[in-house]
Design a protein around this motif. Structure first.
Motif, PDB file in Angstrom:
ATOM      1  N   UNK A 212       0.844  -1.187   0.000  1.00  0.00           N
ATOM      2  CA  UNK A 212       0.000   0.000   0.000  1.00  0.00           C
ATOM      3  C   UNK A 212       0.884   1.244   0.000  1.00  0.00           C
ATOM      4  N   UNK A 213       0.296   2.359  -0.353  1.00  0.00           N
ATOM      5  CA  UNK A 213       1.004   3.635  -0.295  1.00  0.00           C
ATOM      6  C   UNK A 213       1.377   3.937   1.153  1.00  0.00           C
ATOM      7  N   UNK A 214       2.576   4.408   1.417  1.00  0.00           N
ATOM      8  CA  UNK A 214       2.965   4.719   2.798  1.00  0.00           C
ATOM      9  C   UNK A 214       2.009   5.724   3.440  1.00  0.00           C
ATOM     10  N   UNK A 215       1.641   5.425   4.671  1.00  0.00           N
ATOM     11  CA  UNK A 215       0.815   6.346   5.431  1.00  0.00           C
ATOM     12  C   UNK A 215      -0.674   6.167   5.271  1.00  0.00           C
ATOM     13  N   UNK A 216      -1.110   5.382   4.303  1.00  0.00           N
ATOM     14  CA  UNK A 216      -2.540   5.190   4.115  1.00  0.00           C
ATOM     15  C   UNK A 216      -3.041   4.053   4.998  1.00  0.00           C
ATOM     16  N   UNK A 217      -4.292   4.112   5.468  1.00  0.00           N
ATOM     17  CA  UNK A 217      -4.854   2.995   6.229  1.00  0.00           C
ATOM     18  C   UNK A 217      -5.419   1.898   5.334  1.00  0.00           C
ATOM     19  N   UNK A 218      -5.456   2.138   4.029  1.00  0.00           N
ATOM     20  CA  UNK A 218      -6.009   1.137   3.117  1.00  0.00           C
ATOM     21  C   UNK A 218      -5.155  -0.120   3.110  1.00  0.00           C
ATOM     22  N   UNK A 219      -5.763  -1.244   2.793  1.00  0.00           N
ATOM     23  CA  UNK A 219      -5.028  -2.497   2.745  1.00  0.00           C
ATOM     24  C   UNK A 219      -5.697  -3.467   1.787  1.00  0.00           C
ATOM     25  N   UNK A 220      -4.922  -4.267   1.082  1.00  0.00           N
ATOM     26  CA  UNK A 220      -5.538  -5.388   0.373  1.00  0.00           C
ATOM     27  C   UNK A 220      -6.057  -6.405   1.393  1.00  0.00           C
ATOM     28  N   UNK A 221      -7.037  -7.171   0.989  1.00  0.00           N
ATOM     29  CA  UNK A 221      -7.506  -8.317   1.764  1.00  0.00           C
ATOM     30  C   UNK A 221      -7.527  -9.521   0.842  1.00  0.00           C
ATOM     31  N   UNK A 222      -6.913 -10.609   1.267  1.00  0.00           N
ATOM     32  CA  UNK A 222      -6.886 -11.842   0.468  1.00  0.00           C
ATOM     33  C   UNK A 222      -7.711 -12.894   1.196  1.00  0.00           C
ATOM     34  N   UNK A 223      -8.747 -13.408   0.533  1.00  0.00           N
ATOM     35  CA  UNK A 223      -9.648 -14.386   1.146  1.00  0.00           C
ATOM     36  C   UNK A 223      -9.310 -15.822   0.772  1.00  0.00           C
ATOM     37  N   UNK A 224      -8.771 -16.005  -0.410  1.00  0.00           N
ATOM     38  CA  UNK A 224      -8.438 -17.352  -0.878  1.00  0.00           C
ATOM     39  C   UNK A 224      -7.094 -17.310  -1.568  1.00  0.00           C
ATOM     40  N   UNK A 225      -6.244 -18.266  -1.218  1.00  0.00           N
ATOM     41  CA  UNK A 225      -4.973 -18.454  -1.906  1.00  0.00           C
ATOM     42  C   UNK A 225      -4.796 -19.946  -2.103  1.00  0.00           C
ATOM     43  N   UNK A 226      -4.523 -20.360  -3.307  1.00  0.00           N
ATOM     44  CA  UNK A 226      -4.392 -21.783  -3.565  1.00  0.00           C
ATOM     45  C   UNK A 226      -3.508 -22.049  -4.761  1.00  0.00           C
ATOM     46  N   UNK A 227      -3.245 -23.320  -4.990  1.00  0.00           N
ATOM     47  CA  UNK A 227      -2.448 -23.718  -6.149  1.00  0.00           C
ATOM     48  C   UNK A 227      -2.868 -25.106  -6.598  1.00  0.00           C
ATOM     49  N   UNK A 228      -2.813 -25.309  -7.888  1.00  0.00           N
ATOM     50  CA  UNK A 228      -3.123 -26.589  -8.502  1.00  0.00           C
ATOM     51  C   UNK A 228      -1.831 -27.198  -9.026  1.00  0.00           C
ATOM     52  N   UNK A 229      -1.400 -28.304  -8.411  1.00  0.00           N
ATOM     53  CA  UNK A 229      -0.261 -29.062  -8.907  1.00  0.00           C
ATOM     54  C   UNK A 229      -0.765 -30.263  -9.685  1.00  0.00           C
TER      55      UNK A 229
END
Length: 464
Positions: A212-229
């Protein structure tokens, strides 16, 4: 009619051309929409016997999953959809965006997942994710694996992603020139360079870096992370499946990519190559979601189906210079209210039958000669279309975006032909040269809280 290739489908050939080292930097709006369609309530017939799986899809989605990871500045965000977001900055990093020429300093925090031991030692791995990235935020997804010979890969960048493309945003991008002499990254796919050597990836870790930009309260949120092998063998022909749960057709909107020819050529040379985002948009709208009028305000009002233009813009990979990056399409679908998505491989049309019977359409990736798919009228080095049903005899009902107009999108394709071109990994082109196929790749988009029937079928296919 010839459909332009939506993405890199020739995995083995592309790997031989990969060069260079991993990049040094290793660190959508929500809108109201109609309710989710009612799921199928009629019990399905007994599923045909499934062969031993050649695919391992694994994901992190629950609060318990996220707490298993190592955090540096991230926090586990509770709620109906637990995820990770920035709690405090773990540090700052400079990033020079190769696609805008801009250099900027970003705050970051990381989440590093536990080691996942593959149930199928893999020749290929594709990561995918579901995230919310407010303007001025973005994420990087990386993978590091262990080989069957005891060695390890470097941290490979699987994608630098944000939903937007405004002045405050980086440009979403894959990263070229990543290899270590044993494996390489080709756009969105990790692959062993020489599978015939017997070398396999036996485990991996995924790392998220949230910026995120320095000083901002904003944030990404990640709900799902996966991989297919997966470890799909070289094959020109795949054994035919017997029809199982057939005779259902889902009511999925029909959109043609071809009516967008010449529109917004900065995104993959215009609509003729937009099969992936067009297919994605069809299913997004099937689930009752779509871009708002404000989000579509940038599209020329003279253009029909402006939401297809929007999908192309927001799936565009600035390095690949195309709209066919598999995880980027899945991530775009998951920017809509209470939607989630995965990229995986399925074993046969029987798997798709079960999903369709439960009310879940499936986007498939395939390549073929004009003579190999009766009724298509074109050949392609790579194409995405949406399976929406099956006839009483088990033939495939597909919404094929490579059609002259929207009403012509619905097609019926012969079961044996369709299944083979989708599942094979090797094929011959018009010059008789050996090329690669997708090996059963598909996108699955479904609600954050699927109906019980849908949840059961997804779980049986390894998706939770």
């Amino acid at each position: 009619m010839t459909s332009s290739a939506p993405r890199r489908t020739v995995l083995a050939a592309a790997l031989a051309a990969a060069a260079g080292a991993a990049a040094p930097l290793a660190r959508a709006a929500f809108e109201p929409g109609p309710a989710t369609p009612t799921a199928a309530t009629t019990p399905g017939t007994a599923a045909p016997h499934r062969p031993k799986s050649l695919v391992d899809y694994h994901s992190w989605t629950t609060a318990a999953d996220w707490t298993q990871g190592r955090i540096e500045g991230t926090i586990v965000w509770p709620g109906p959809r637990p995820g990770v977001r920035i709690g405090h900055a773990a540090g700052t990093a400079d990033y020079h965006d190769p696609h805008t020429g801009k250099a900027a300093t970003w705050e970051y925090a990381t989440w590093t997942g536990p080691v996942h031991r593959l149930t199928v030692p893999a020749t290929e791995v594709v990561a995918s994710w579901n995230a919310h990235t407010p303007a001025g935020t973005w994420i990087a997804v990386e993978l590091r694996g262990a080989y069957s010979d005891g060695g390890h890969t470097p941290w490979y960048v699987m994608g630098r992603w944000t939903a937007g493309d405004g002045e405050a945003d980086i440009r979403r991008t894959s990263v070229d020139d990543q290899k270590d002499g044993k494996s390489s990254i080709s756009t969105d796919t990790f692959a062993i360079d020489t599978p015939s050597s017997g070398l396999r990836l036996v485990s991996y870790q995924l790392r998220l870096t949230l910026y995120r930009k320095p000083g901002t309260p904003l944030t990404p949120t990640v709900w799902r992370l996966g991989a297919m092998g997966s470890d799909i063998p070289d094959r020109f022909d795949v054994p035919a499946s017997r029809p199982g749960t057939v005779g259902r057709e889902l009511s999925v909107p029909r959109y043609s990519q071809e009516i967008h020819k010449g529109q917004y050529p900065e995104y993959d040379n215009g609509g003729e190559a937009w099969c992936s985002p067009t297919s994605s948009e069809m299913i997004i709208e099937y689930w009752g979601r779509r871009p708002t009028r404000e989000q579509l305000a940038w599209v020329d009002p003279a253009y029909a189906d402006p939401q297809v233009c929007h999908a192309a813009r927001h799936t565009f990979d600035y390095q690949y210079k195309g709209c066919g990056n598999w995880p980027f399409n899945a991530a775009y679908a998951a920017t809509y209210r209470d939607m989630q998505s995965v990229v995986t491989r399925l074993a046969s049309l029987n798997d798709i039958e079960r999903l369709v019977h439960a009310g879940i359409p499936v986007i498939t990736s395939q390549s073929f000669l004009k003579t190999e798919l009766d009724g298509a009228g074109y050949g392609t080095a790579g194409h995405l279309m949406t399976v929406i049903g099956f006839t009483q005899h088990g033939d495939v009902i597909a919404n094929d975006p490579a059609s002259p107009d929207d009403p012509a999108v619905r097609r019926v394709y012969k079961r044996r032909q369709f299944e083979n071109i989708w599942l094979r990994t090797k094929r011959y082109d018009a010059k008789g040269q050996v090329k690669s196929g997708s090996g059963g790749v598909c996108y699955l988009y479904f609600p954050a809280k699927p109906a019980p029937t849908q949840h059961r079928v997804l779980a049986e296919l390894g998706i939770r």
